[in-house]
Design an enzyme around this catalytic site. Structure first.
Site, mmCIF file in Angstrom:
data_model
loop_
_atom_site.group_PDB
_atom_site.id
_atom_site.type_symbol
_atom_site.label_atom_id
_atom_site.label_comp_id
_atom_site.label_asym_id
_atom_site.label_seq_id
_atom_site.Cartn_x
_atom_site.Cartn_y
_atom_site.Cartn_z
ATOM 1 N N ASP A 1 0.969 -1.652 -0.064
ATOM 2 C CA ASP A 1 0.084 -0.223 0.175
ATOM 3 C C ASP A 1 0.341 1.258 -0.142
ATOM 4 O OD1 ASP A 1 -2.062 -2.016 0.142
ATOM 5 O OD2 ASP A 1 -3.466 -0.426 2.106
ATOM 6 N N GLU B 1 -5.105 -4.189 -7.371
ATOM 7 C CA GLU B 1 -6.056 -5.256 -6.285
ATOM 8 C C GLU B 1 -7.774 -4.279 -6.731
ATOM 9 O OE1 GLU B 1 -3.371 -5.548 -2.809
ATOM 10 O OE2 GLU B 1 -5.104 -3.918 -2.341
#
Length: 896
Positions: free
Chosen positions: A475, A557
């Site tokens: 992330d 994702e």
């Protein structure tokens, strides 16, 4: 000094121009018939116990005189909680809310346990002992003996035969691997005792996390979660043999061969490292200092026969054959074999580049390749199951996916070997949302553990041709000093594939633009979202914050949200009193953080299809909504190639029974999302454009498709035809062609249908698709986008589907055995004048029996037009039947 050992007989792999040299200098490979070292697996007959109940030291516990009274008998690999569940100490944590009954499960529901300290009274705050008694063969005497641990979570003190061979200060890191020279402590021909004291990870450790995917067990998966083995060698061991290939535009391959050598003695050693690929040999003299480890490399610029003309290439399964070669490497001292190692490898080159829009696109062996994959999760308690793994990969291939993403869960060797053999690509990298990305809190030890973890994983992964890319962050990209350390390791160890700083669109001062995005959504969005969001046009200024997940770029994702499984799976995971209505027990099987319930998905379902009034109604509508969403996501990225580079559905599978994020559920039951994905992955897929009301053909084959006949029909709810078009088109290899724009038809029913069929010149069906659409357009509230969803301002209206007349289908079936499999052929015919909508097929173990799982359906959740007949096959293991006979069960939206 490099010695070129040229073979007598050249494999077809190598340059014919070498033939003269080979005839002039024939050499033989003296150890070609030497056996490859076989590991002694320390799998069974371990004993396990809490240190609270063991007052002895490791020196005593690892002695033969110690008697482990009252210890649990376990097999390794296993975590502590997994072992205790298997021993029936705790109830099945997968069912209902049993997990919360386990001691230590007092962290808040939906919280990320990896970031929360264990309570002091947790039974897993203290170390646990693993103890193994085993006998080493007498033949080990005089050899160097090595003890390997493939995965320890998180710290360990290790004792053998009363001696401590490693301390927890040195054995720390879930993703490290460990090899210890135990020659001085081992007892060949006698009983040996190994004792391992395991310490659970803290919230400040580089451990294992499931983020918001599912809960974590109370031990944080402490234990020996990978295999433990003993190896032998002579003075020098050969480890991690690998081949890195580079390809020229003319098809010539240049192979760099490397291996790690370990001198297990305290004396300097001279010897020869020999390599063999098929019939081709090469060698190099090597000197090692006392206890030295050294990477030794063969450079094709110096070793001429490592340059190959027109080799057999490794391809992903959708493109070609995943060809594999075998590399054998021996180390000899004075002509005597010290050690051998071998590996399978593929000759292929993976590259990536940023397209004109700054988005990352991958290529394999010079061909652009659209990545279409899913995010992988291991079992919640890290239980390994070889048969289950094969079944998972069967589903991956059956859907037509080409890639699996591993976010920090770096799987077993068997996983990567199977991916190599099957031609499935793998994205790998570190995880987010725990200490791995809390760099500001790192201690000096953490930098060392992170570097060594990467080093260990690159060593074990680099030889696998299935590896697509490595992500140094998830992330967030690492800070400059950490990123530079990672890049240095990857360069030193000859990582052959692209490296990306993170899974996000964030830039770094070290490597610049990642070329990928991770901007969501993860929650329900309307199917039209994926095509209407074009190049971030709706929110170009804040794509990292959300609202830019549409079918462009490379999305690492994303998801159209929850994936409520079919009714049988809901009944399997929840007690009867909590199956309906939706309550906190459902939410416990949702996710964490923002995904602690499924209300966004349910609100959309009730608005679009009509309020669900019971479990059967809700789960059937859920399959339809998941089918729509998953198909729309994959088809948007496919239609837009190579403005799009790929998409990873979050997720492929689940760590435990779950209501969210999967293409098939924990029980291996494929639902609507599975078949929506499979439809979108057809090699020749007719696609409806939600953005422009047009029909396209997406060719995923790497050959031109000529003379395709495309039939398009627009039908009202009563099956009256409102538009029909027949077109003949040619579609280039891996190409997309627009076939026809649908007219703005009037007099459409509130719910209407688009039926698409692609056939060849002989009328053979090559692809088909069926869409249910609404005259009430779904509008998307782009201004309210956030990192996990873009709300729907007004919903489509599919409530008219409840008005479809009931139909009775004609169904015939027969089954036949094909090898180890049973294949059931089901013919379904709609003899009525009405639509048979969303027909579901099951094969049961006799009438009234359980559904046979896993099962590979050719197609399912199908809709049959009036008079339409289809034959659909189901393939499954014959052993699943036992003495029963297969029974076909047919249900559907309006099927009697």
């Amino acid at each position: 000094m490099t010695q070129l050992r040229i073979p007598i007989a050249l494999a077809a792999l190598f340059l014919s121009t070498h033939l003269v040299v080979a005839q002039a200098h024939p050499q033989t490979h003296t150890s070609a018939t030497s056996p490859i070292e076989t590991a002694l697996s320390l799998r069974d007959s371990w004993s396990l116990q809490s240190s609270c109940k063991v007052e002895k030291s490791g020196q005593v516990i690892s002695s033969p005189k110690f008697v482990p009274t009252g210890w649990y008998s376990v097999s390794v690999p296993t975590t502590v909680v997994s072992a205790l569940v298997k021993q029936k100490v705790y109830p099945d944590p997968d069912f209902g809310m049993n997990l919360r009954k386990l001691p230590g499960m007092d962290y808040p529901i939906g919280a990320n346990f990896s970031n929360i300290p264990m309570q002091q009274d947790s039974p897993f705050m203290v170390p646990w002992w693993y103890r193994k008694v085993f006998t080493l063969p007498q033949s080990y005497k005089g050899k160097t003996i090595w003890l390997d641990f493939a995965g320890i979570n998180y710290r360990a003190n290790i004792f053998l035969n009363g001696k401590q061979i490693a301390k927890k200060e040195d054995v720390a890191g879930a993703w490290r691997t460990y090899e210890f020279n135990i020659t001085d402590a081992a007892l060949p021909g006698r009983q040996n005792v190994l004792a391992v004291e395991i310490f659970s990870p803290t919230d400040r450790d580089l451990a294992i996390t499931f983020v918001d995917w599912n809960p974590a067990p109370p031990d944080k998966n402490m234990g020996l979660f990978r295999e433990v083995t003993v190896h032998t060698s002579g003075p020098v061991a050969v480890r991690y043999p690998t081949v890195v290939s580079k390809l020229d535009a003319d098809g010539k391959a240049h192979l760099t061969v490397s291996a790690l050598l370990k001198n297990g003695t305290n004396q300097p050693v001279k010897g020869v490292l020999k390599g063999q690929i098929e019939k081709t040999e090469f060698s190099q003299e090597v000197e090692l200092g006392p206890n030295e480890q050294k990477d030794v490399t063969f450079d094709p610029a110096q070793v001429a026969q490592l340059n190959a003309e027109h080799p057999r290439l490794w391809w992903p399964a959708q493109v070609g054959k995943p060809e594999l070669y075998k590399l054998t490497m021996d180390f000899e001292i004075n002509g005597a074999l010290s050690n051998s190692a071998e590996t399978k490898f593929g000759i292929r080159e993976i590259r990536s580049e940023l397209n004109a829009n700054g988005k990352r696109v991958f290529s394999i062996n010079g061909k652009k390749f659209l990545i279409r994959g899913g995010g992988w999760s291991p079992d919640m308690m890290l239980r390994e199951n070889s048969q289950r793994l094969k079944e998972d990969l069967n589903y991956v291939q059956d859907m037509g996916l080409n890639t699996i993403r591993l976010e920090g869960k770096l799987e077993s060797k068997e996983f990567f070997d199977l991916a190599d053999q099957r031609g499935i690509l793998v994205m790998a990298g570190w995880c987010c949302c725990d200490h791995w990305e809390h760099w500001s809190n790192w201690k000096p030890e953490d930098y060392k553990i992170a570097e060594q973890s990467l080093r260990d994983q690159i060593y074990r992964l680099r030889s696998h041709p299935s590896l697509l890319v490595w992500l140094n962050g998830s992330d967030n990209p690492p800070p400059p000093d950490v990123e530079q350390t990672y890049l240095k390791v990857e360069k030193e160890l000859l990582w052959p594939n692209p490296v990306i700083s993170s899974a996000t669109g964030k830039t770094t001062t070290v490597t610049g633009d990642s070329g990928v995005k991770m901007s969501g959504p993860y929650e329900y969005v309307a199917p039209a979202y994926w095509m209407q969001d074009s190049l971030g046009a709706n929110h170009p200024q804040n794509c990292n914050q959300g609202g830019c997940g549409g079918g462009y770029g490379f999305n690492t994702e994303t998801s159209p949200g929850p994936a409520v499984p079919p009714i049988e799976s809901v009944r399997a995971m929840l007690p009867k009193e909590h199956q309906w209505p939706i309550d906190d027990w459902w939410n416990f099987h949702a996710g964490g953080g923002a995904f602690k319930d499924i209300h966004v998905f349910t609100d959309a379902l009730n608005a679009r299809y009509g309020t669900a009034n019971n479990l059967e109604d809700y789960t059937m509508k859920s399959q339809a909504q998941a089918y729509e969403g998953i198909r729309a996501m994959y088809e948007a990225y496919s239609r837009n190639k190579y403005t799009s580079g790929g998409v990873i559905q979050w997720m492929l599978n689940n760590a435990w029974p779950s209501m969210i994020w999967h293409l098939y559920d924990f029980y291996l039951r494929p639902g609507g999302g599975y078949f929506g994905a499979k439809t979108a992955m057809q090699a020749l897929d007719p696609v409806y454009g939600y953005d422009d009301n047009s029909i396209y053909i997406v060719n995923s084959r790497f050959e031109e498709a000529k003379g395709l006949r495309v039939q398009t029909k627009v039908l009202n709810l009563d099956m009256s035809e409102k538009f029909s078009n027949g077109s003949t088109v040619d579609v280039p290899e891996d190409g997309v062609v627009k076939v026809v724009a649908l007219p703005d038809s009037s007099n459409l029913s509130p719910t209407y249908f688009v039926a698409l069929r692609v056939s060849d010149a002989n009328g053979k069906t090559l692809g088909s698709n069926f869409y249910w659409l609404s005259t009430k357009q779904e509008t998307i509230d782009w201004a309210k986008s956030n990192w996990y969803t873009t709300p729907t301002a007004s919903y489509a209206d599919f409530t008219a589907l409840s008005q479809l007349p009931k139909v009775k289908l004609n169904v015939t079936e027969h089954s036949e055995k094909q090898g180890d499999n049973e294949v059931t052929h089901v013919t379904v015919e709609n003899p009525t004048k009405n639509l048979a909508f969303f027909v579901r097929l099951k094969v049961d173990k006799s009438k009234g029996g359980e559904e046979i799982l896993p099962v590979l359906w050719q197609d399912n959740y199908v809709s049959l037009l009036p008079g339409e007949k289809r034959e659909i096959t189901a393939t499954y293991k014959s052993s699943e039947l036992g003495a029963a006979k297969p029974y076909v069960e047919v249900s559907g939206w309006n099927v009697e």
